[in-house]
Write a protein that holds these residues in place. Structure first.
Motif, mmCIF file in Angstrom:
data_model
loop_
_atom_site.group_PDB
_atom_site.id
_atom_site.type_symbol
_atom_site.label_atom_id
_atom_site.label_comp_id
_atom_site.label_asym_id
_atom_site.label_seq_id
_atom_site.Cartn_x
_atom_site.Cartn_y
_atom_site.Cartn_z
ATOM 1 N N GLU A 180 0.774 -1.193 -0.208
ATOM 2 C CA GLU A 180 0.061 0.088 -0.064
ATOM 3 C C GLU A 180 0.972 1.206 -0.044
ATOM 4 O O GLU A 180 0.519 2.074 -0.950
ATOM 5 C CB GLU A 180 -0.786 0.199 1.397
ATOM 6 N N LEU A 181 1.906 1.220 0.906
ATOM 7 C CA LEU A 181 2.795 2.506 1.035
ATOM 8 C C LEU A 181 3.589 2.614 -0.248
ATOM 9 O O LEU A 181 3.737 3.798 -0.656
ATOM 10 C CB LEU A 181 3.677 2.190 2.236
ATOM 11 N N MET A 182 4.222 1.615 -0.822
ATOM 12 C CA MET A 182 4.819 1.652 -2.074
ATOM 13 C C MET A 182 4.004 2.361 -3.085
ATOM 14 O O MET A 182 4.495 3.231 -3.819
ATOM 15 C CB MET A 182 5.303 0.207 -2.524
ATOM 16 N N GLU B 236 1.505 4.417 -2.669
ATOM 17 C CA GLU B 236 1.220 5.719 -2.294
ATOM 18 C C GLU B 236 2.306 6.633 -2.826
ATOM 19 O O GLU B 236 2.253 7.618 -3.518
ATOM 20 C CB GLU B 236 1.128 5.736 -0.836
ATOM 21 N N GLU B 237 3.555 5.904 -2.435
ATOM 22 C CA GLU B 237 4.946 6.821 -3.172
ATOM 23 C C GLU B 237 4.968 6.782 -4.473
ATOM 24 O O GLU B 237 5.221 7.780 -4.991
ATOM 25 C CB GLU B 237 5.979 6.009 -2.443
ATOM 26 N N ILE B 238 4.654 5.762 -5.248
ATOM 27 C CA ILE B 238 4.865 5.760 -6.656
ATOM 28 C C ILE B 238 3.781 6.691 -7.098
ATOM 29 O O ILE B 238 3.984 7.643 -8.094
ATOM 30 C CB ILE B 238 4.576 4.211 -7.381
ATOM 31 N N SER C 294 13.779 5.698 -6.549
ATOM 32 C CA SER C 294 13.823 4.381 -6.426
ATOM 33 C C SER C 294 13.665 4.375 -4.838
ATOM 34 O O SER C 294 14.056 5.175 -4.065
ATOM 35 C CB SER C 294 14.979 3.274 -6.842
ATOM 36 N N ARG C 295 13.163 3.083 -4.343
ATOM 37 C CA ARG C 295 12.943 2.865 -2.783
ATOM 38 C C ARG C 295 13.120 1.389 -2.654
ATOM 39 O O ARG C 295 12.419 0.532 -3.575
ATOM 40 C CB ARG C 295 11.950 3.475 -2.400
ATOM 41 N N ALA C 296 13.416 0.854 -1.599
ATOM 42 C CA ALA C 296 13.244 -0.546 -1.086
ATOM 43 C C ALA C 296 12.972 -0.831 -0.072
ATOM 44 O O ALA C 296 12.885 0.011 1.010
ATOM 45 C CB ALA C 296 14.662 -1.098 -1.380
ATOM 46 N N PHE C 297 12.307 -2.148 0.274
ATOM 47 C CA PHE C 297 11.627 -2.665 1.428
ATOM 48 C C PHE C 297 12.479 -3.878 2.005
ATOM 49 O O PHE C 297 12.355 -4.619 0.866
ATOM 50 C CB PHE C 297 10.235 -2.405 1.612
ATOM 51 N N LEU C 298 12.480 -4.014 3.062
ATOM 52 C CA LEU C 298 13.012 -5.544 3.647
ATOM 53 C C LEU C 298 12.063 -5.527 5.048
ATOM 54 O O LEU C 298 12.117 -4.742 5.930
ATOM 55 C CB LEU C 298 14.431 -5.470 4.118
ATOM 56 N N LYS D 194 9.594 -7.314 10.859
ATOM 57 C CA LYS D 194 10.061 -6.326 11.143
ATOM 58 C C LYS D 194 10.193 -5.781 9.767
ATOM 59 O O LYS D 194 10.965 -6.296 8.948
ATOM 60 C CB LYS D 194 11.612 -6.633 11.798
ATOM 61 N N LYS D 195 9.809 -4.493 9.428
ATOM 62 C CA LYS D 195 10.026 -3.915 8.063
ATOM 63 C C LYS D 195 10.808 -2.533 8.332
ATOM 64 O O LYS D 195 10.695 -1.945 9.069
ATOM 65 C CB LYS D 195 8.336 -3.507 7.734
ATOM 66 N N SER D 196 11.640 -2.307 7.290
ATOM 67 C CA SER D 196 12.448 -1.145 7.131
ATOM 68 C C SER D 196 12.398 -0.765 5.618
ATOM 69 O O SER D 196 12.161 -1.693 4.409
ATOM 70 C CB SER D 196 13.728 -1.269 7.599
ATOM 71 N N ASN D 197 12.224 0.562 5.675
ATOM 72 C CA ASN D 197 12.148 1.259 4.388
ATOM 73 C C ASN D 197 13.878 1.882 4.097
ATOM 74 O O ASN D 197 14.281 2.566 5.085
ATOM 75 C CB ASN D 197 11.186 2.418 4.694
ATOM 76 N N MET D 198 14.205 1.477 3.140
ATOM 77 C CA MET D 198 15.738 1.958 2.679
ATOM 78 C C MET D 198 15.812 2.155 1.207
ATOM 79 O O MET D 198 15.031 2.220 0.414
ATOM 80 C CB MET D 198 16.482 0.779 3.153
HETATM 81 C C1 LIG Z 1 10.504 6.029 3.830
HETATM 82 O O1 LIG Z 1 11.285 6.859 4.371
HETATM 83 C C2 LIG Z 1 11.335 8.017 3.855
HETATM 84 C C3 LIG Z 1 12.469 9.067 4.473
HETATM 85 O O2 LIG Z 1 12.535 8.621 5.889
HETATM 86 C C4 LIG Z 1 9.882 8.727 4.021
HETATM 87 O O3 LIG Z 1 10.076 10.178 3.231
HETATM 88 C C5 LIG Z 1 8.935 7.687 3.269
HETATM 89 O O4 LIG Z 1 7.679 8.529 3.395
HETATM 90 C C6 LIG Z 1 9.212 6.301 3.756
HETATM 91 N N1 LIG Z 1 7.953 5.818 3.091
HETATM 92 C C7 LIG Z 1 7.398 4.691 3.267
HETATM 93 C C8 LIG Z 1 6.503 4.112 2.211
HETATM 94 O O5 LIG Z 1 7.370 4.293 4.537
#
Ligand SMILES: *[C@@H]1O[C@H](CO)[C@@H](O)[C@H](O)[C@H]1NC(C)=O
Ligand SMILES: *[C@@H]1O[C@H](CO)[C@@H](O)[C@H](O)[C@H]1NC(C)=O
Length: 292
Positions: A183-185, A187-189, A248-252, A268-272
């Protein structure tokens, strides 16, 4: 006859039918990002060894996406696809399998076949998971790599329901992945990228295999190392913004096993950055690993 033998030797008798392919580049390059400098198609790292098979996922006469599949662990390592925007096509499709992984090349195996119990009996399923391996998986669901919800049309949505595009994922981890990554990916795209048929986002979604397995039955024997349970799920996108720059962005996400009843999986999710993900994957796979 001589000519046929020669052609067989050269492997050119069914050149267009080979969907379990030697290289993604030759058969389905469209799902991969081009290198910015060489302008050549640049698939993610292809793990070395005979157990890793490149599948150009074909369904209803068209390539839909690409998968690197591990026939020993009976799970995909990653699926690569083009994303044209979230269309929310209703869920539809029976789970399918890839006959060629078990039968080799035959013209009638040009496409993934619909899974039906009668056909299921015919394939040995030595080199892949089958549908009834998952009920035996207990708490684990079939976690999609290329998600149904990201498909551009009904046929592509159906094509995501193949076991070569799924790995064991705890139910709550599957739900969290949908909510916190997919979902968040999107939103960002949606906010940052051009995203349509002409300017798709490129996405690669994969797993990291672990040391825990689902036991399976084959020919009335139990195979304890049947379907591997990944320790991590990961995903990365690359798209173009309106100024023609690449974003680009990645998630693990780590899937921590808690088989005990009433204990939730930790997720445990991280956004990187993609570079961070590649460096984490390099550590986890213990070999250089590139996504884009
Ligand atoms: C990922 O992290 C960036 C920078 O911290 C933030 O701007 C963005 O909203 C985050 N995106 C998601 C999908 O969590
Ligand atoms: C895709 O998006 C771009 C930028 O918004 C637009 O110029 C183009 O016409 C769109 N193409 C299609 C097929 O919708």
């Amino acid at each position: 006859m001589k000519l046929l033998a020669l052609l067989l030797l050269l492997g050119v008798v069914y050149p267009s039918l080979n969907e379990v392919v030697k290289s993604f580049k030759a058969k389905c390059p469209e799902f991969f990002v081009k290198n910015q400098h060489s302008h050549e198609v640049d698939p993610p790292t292809l793990l070395k060894g005979n157990q890793f098979k490149c599948i150009c996922q074909r369904w209803k006469g068209k390539y839909r996406y690409a998968t690197l599949y591990d026939i020993k662990r009976r799970i995909p390592i990653y699926s690569a696809y083009k994303f044209e925007g979230k269309k929310d096509i209703p869920r539809n499709g029976n789970w399918k399998t890839e006959p060629q992984l078990d039968e080799g090349l035959k013209p009638e195996n040009r496409e993934m076949r619909e899974m039906r119990p009668a056909q299921e009996e015919k394939l040995p399923f030595k080199n892949q998971a089958r549908n009834n391996d998952y009920p035996r998986a207990g708490a684990y669901t079939r976690g999609h790599l290329f998600p149904n919800s990201y498909a551009a049309d009904a046929d592509q949505a159906e094509s995501t329901f193949t076991l070569t595009n799924a790995a064991p994922q705890m139910q709550d981890s599957n739900e969290e992945w949908a909510k916190k990554v997919e979902e968040l990916m999107w939103e960002e795209i949606k906010h940052n990228c051009m995203v349509n048929k002409t300017f798709p986002a490129y996405i690669v979604t994969g797993v990291v295999p672990g040391n825990v397995w689902v036991a399976i039955e084959r020919e009335r024997r139990t195979i304890t190392q049947g379907v591997n349970i990944p320790t991590h799920y990961w995903s990365a996108y690359l798209c173009i913004n309106s100024a023609s720059s690449r974003l680009s962005r990645a998630f693990l996400a780590q899937q921590i096993y808690e088989i005990k009843p009433n204990r939730k999986t930790q997720f445990k999710k991280s956004n990187m950055t993609v570079a961070d993900l590649e460096s984490k994957l390099t550590g986890l796979f213990k070999q250089p690993f590139r996504v884009f």
